[in-house]
Scaffold this active site. Structure first.
Site, short mmCIF file in Angstrom:
data_model
loop_
_atom_site.label_atom_id
_atom_site.label_comp_id
_atom_site.label_asym_id
_atom_site.label_seq_id
_atom_site.Cartn_x
_atom_site.Cartn_y
_atom_site.Cartn_z
N ASN A 107 -41.17 0.54 6.96
CA ASN A 107 -41.08 -0.23 5.71
C ASN A 107 -39.82 -1.10 5.68
O ASN A 107 -38.98 -1.01 4.79
CB ASN A 107 -41.16 0.68 4.47
N ASP A 164 -45.23 4.88 5.34
CA ASP A 164 -44.30 5.66 4.51
C ASP A 164 -43.72 4.84 3.36
O ASP A 164 -43.35 3.68 3.52
CB ASP A 164 -43.15 6.21 5.35
N HIS A 191 -47.49 9.66 3.82
CA HIS A 191 -46.72 9.76 2.58
C HIS A 191 -47.75 10.08 1.50
O HIS A 191 -48.38 9.19 0.94
CB HIS A 191 -45.99 8.46 2.27
N ASN A 291 -38.75 9.63 -3.77
CA ASN A 291 -40.20 9.85 -3.71
C ASN A 291 -40.57 10.61 -2.45
O ASN A 291 -40.19 10.16 -1.37
CB ASN A 291 -40.95 8.53 -3.71
N ASP A 318 -35.39 12.14 5.83
CA ASP A 318 -35.85 11.00 5.02
C ASP A 318 -34.65 10.15 4.58
O ASP A 318 -34.55 9.73 3.43
CB ASP A 318 -36.67 11.44 3.81
N HIS A 322 -29.69 2.85 0.32
CA HIS A 322 -29.86 1.82 -0.71
C HIS A 322 -28.49 1.28 -1.11
O HIS A 322 -27.50 2.02 -1.14
CB HIS A 322 -30.58 2.38 -1.94
N GLY A 337 -34.76 7.03 -3.18
CA GLY A 337 -34.28 7.32 -1.83
C GLY A 337 -32.83 7.72 -1.81
O GLY A 337 -32.05 7.32 -2.68
O1 DOR Z 1 -37.60 7.87 -1.87
C1 DOR Z 1 -38.08 7.25 -0.93
N1 DOR Z 1 -37.44 6.20 -0.38
N2 DOR Z 1 -39.26 7.63 -0.44
C2 DOR Z 1 -39.90 6.90 0.48
O2 DOR Z 1 -40.94 7.31 0.91
C3 DOR Z 1 -39.35 5.61 0.94
C4 DOR Z 1 -37.90 5.63 0.85
C5 DOR Z 1 -37.24 4.29 1.06
O3 DOR Z 1 -37.64 3.57 1.96
O4 DOR Z 1 -36.30 3.97 0.35
#
Ligand code: DOR
Length: 438
Positions: A107, A164, A191, A291, A318, A322, A337
């Site tokens: 992604n 995902d 996911h 998530n 995971d 950010h 995230g």
């Molecule tokens: O919380 C999340 N952030 N869940 C995900 O599946 C993607 C991820 C992201 O790319 O920031």
């Protein structure tokens, strides 16, 4: 100590390799990036010692020696969000967390849904501090509408496919994806969160979400998605890996499917066994938004149960970087995230090993051997001839998570300020030291 070249010996550590069942203090010999010899402590001949330059001896007395950790689930943000993470900084964070291999999710912007982008990522990773394996997109631009050219992705090097961040809502598309992926014997990483049931939700749907007036993502949204994908996996004979399992019902569904012989594996993340949703109302820390969401004590207990009985095969971070300014907003406006590469080991040690749920061998199986097995990656073991991807662990070392100490470009961790136990002492990638703790 600075070690150069490819001849080294890691001396006197307690070798924990679940694959070869070695559990003794030993000296590990490395040559040309490979493990060449493991000798019980005290049994090295003088001739062997003399052949190793003294500066190449890494003392590891009192430390644990594990096969390098492999994280099946990270977001490296390149291409597209190099302000949040790059392949280089993500791999530095990986090395600091004891990981010698990471698998990056597609992604990105643009998404990793074609050969050129796979090749781009692999070329950017060439001289990084961890091996990077690419997970290609199931559907073009992760829109869930049209399948990517899965064969092309595999040819370019993708080791699995996933959308995902998004659930592949259309079951017909998921069916075809499982059928194609089966032809290449790669797993689909799901996911599993039904888009309709979870739409607009920013935390677990519970008493807490009602109290805080925040829209919830119900556990049933995950459970329906897991059950559907298990059914499709069984029907197609494909391979399914459920990412970031977070609910009682999801664990139950995977356990049942495994007992019936369905080809499904699963992973859990540290935040899902370390945090509960009642943390959110304390400070509305947006780093707790993720998530699938952090849930309840019962869910935490079910995940731990799943880790103990083997329902959950892997522990992944995971790692989802950010930008600070994007997290510095109201809770429901923040992107989901949190970063995780540098805190996973400490959380596993404190919340699973110290509490007697997992042994070190169990933890290392889930952080190294099983990911390697599921994705058919090199490493995951210290067997002679394996790449010298090694994590040296200072098991009892206490430390505090500090924002300034992260190697990741992003700092969005809800664990900042936590006191953890268990820390990486040294990470070795193909016989090269890529991280040494201060
Ligand atoms: O919380 C999340 N952030 N869940 C995900 O599946 C993607 C991820 C992201 O790319 O920031």
């Amino acid at each position: 100590m600075k070690v150069s070249g490819f001849n080294m010996v890691i001396k006197g550590g307690l070798v924990i390799d679940p694959a070869i069942g070695f559990g003794n203090e030993a000296d590990l010999f490395i040559k040309d990036g490979k493990i060449t010899k493991i000798v019980k402590s005290g049994e090295i001949s003088q001739r062997d010692i003399a052949a190793i330059p003294t500066e190449s001896i890494i003392p590891a007395e009192g430390k644990l020696i594990a096969p390098g950790f492999i994280d099946m689930h990270v977001h490296l943000r390149e291409p597209g969000r190099e302000d949040e993470e790059t392949i280089m900084t993500g791999c530095q964070a990986a090395a600091a967390g004891g990981y010698t291999s990471v698998c990056c999710m597609p992604n990105t912007n643009p998404a990793i849904d074609n050969q050129e982008t796979v090749k781009f990522v692999l070329s950017r990773a060439e001289h990084s501090d961890a091996r990077v394996f690419v997970i290609g997109a199931i559907t073009k631009a992760l829109k869930g509408e049209e399948l990517s050219e899965i064969g092309d992705l595999v040819k370019a090097g993708a080791v699995a496919i996933s959308d995902d961040g998004n659930f592949v809502q259309n079951p017909e598309i998921m069916r075809r994806a499982l059928e194609y992926a089966r032809m290449f014997d790669i797993p689909i990483i799901s996911h599993a969160e039904d888009k309709f049931l979870c739409d607009g939700g920013v935390m677990n749907e519970s008493f807490e979400s009602t109290r805080l007036g925040l829209k919830g993502r119900p556990a049933v949204g995950e459970e329906i998605a897991v059950l559907r994908d298990i059914k499709l996996c069984d029907f197609t004979g494909g391979r399914l890996h459920i990412a970031h399992v977070s609910t009682v019902g999801a664990v139950k569904a995977i356990r049942q499917a495994k007992s019936e012989g369905v080809n499904v594996t699963a992973e859990a993340c540290p935040h899902h066994f370390s945090l509960t949703d009642d943390e959110i109302g304390k400070e509305f820390n947006t780093n707790l938004r993720v998530n699938p969401p952090i849930r309840t004590q019962k869910d935490v207990e079910a995940i731990i149960e799943g880790l103990i009985d083997g329902t959950i095969d892997c522990i992944s971070s995971d790692h989802a970087p950010h930008a600070e300014e994007e997290k510095d907003v109201e809770f429901d406006q923040a992107p989901p995230g949190m970063i995780g590469l540098e805190t996973t080991l400490g959380l596993v040690k404190m919340n699973l090993i110290d509490k007697g749920y997992l042994s070190w061998a169990d933890a290392i199986t889930k952080m190294s051997f099983n990911p390697a097995r599921i994705l058919k990656l090199p490493g995951g073991t210290l067997e002679i001839g394996s790449p010298a991807d090694i994590t040296i662990i200072d098991a009892e070392r206490k430390w505090t998570v500090r924002k300034d100490n992260f190697h990741s470009k992003s700092k969005n961790s809800p664990f900042i300020g936590w006191k953890l136990s268990g820390r990486v002492d040294c990470t070795i990638l193909g016989g090269r030291i890529v991280y040494k703790s201060k």
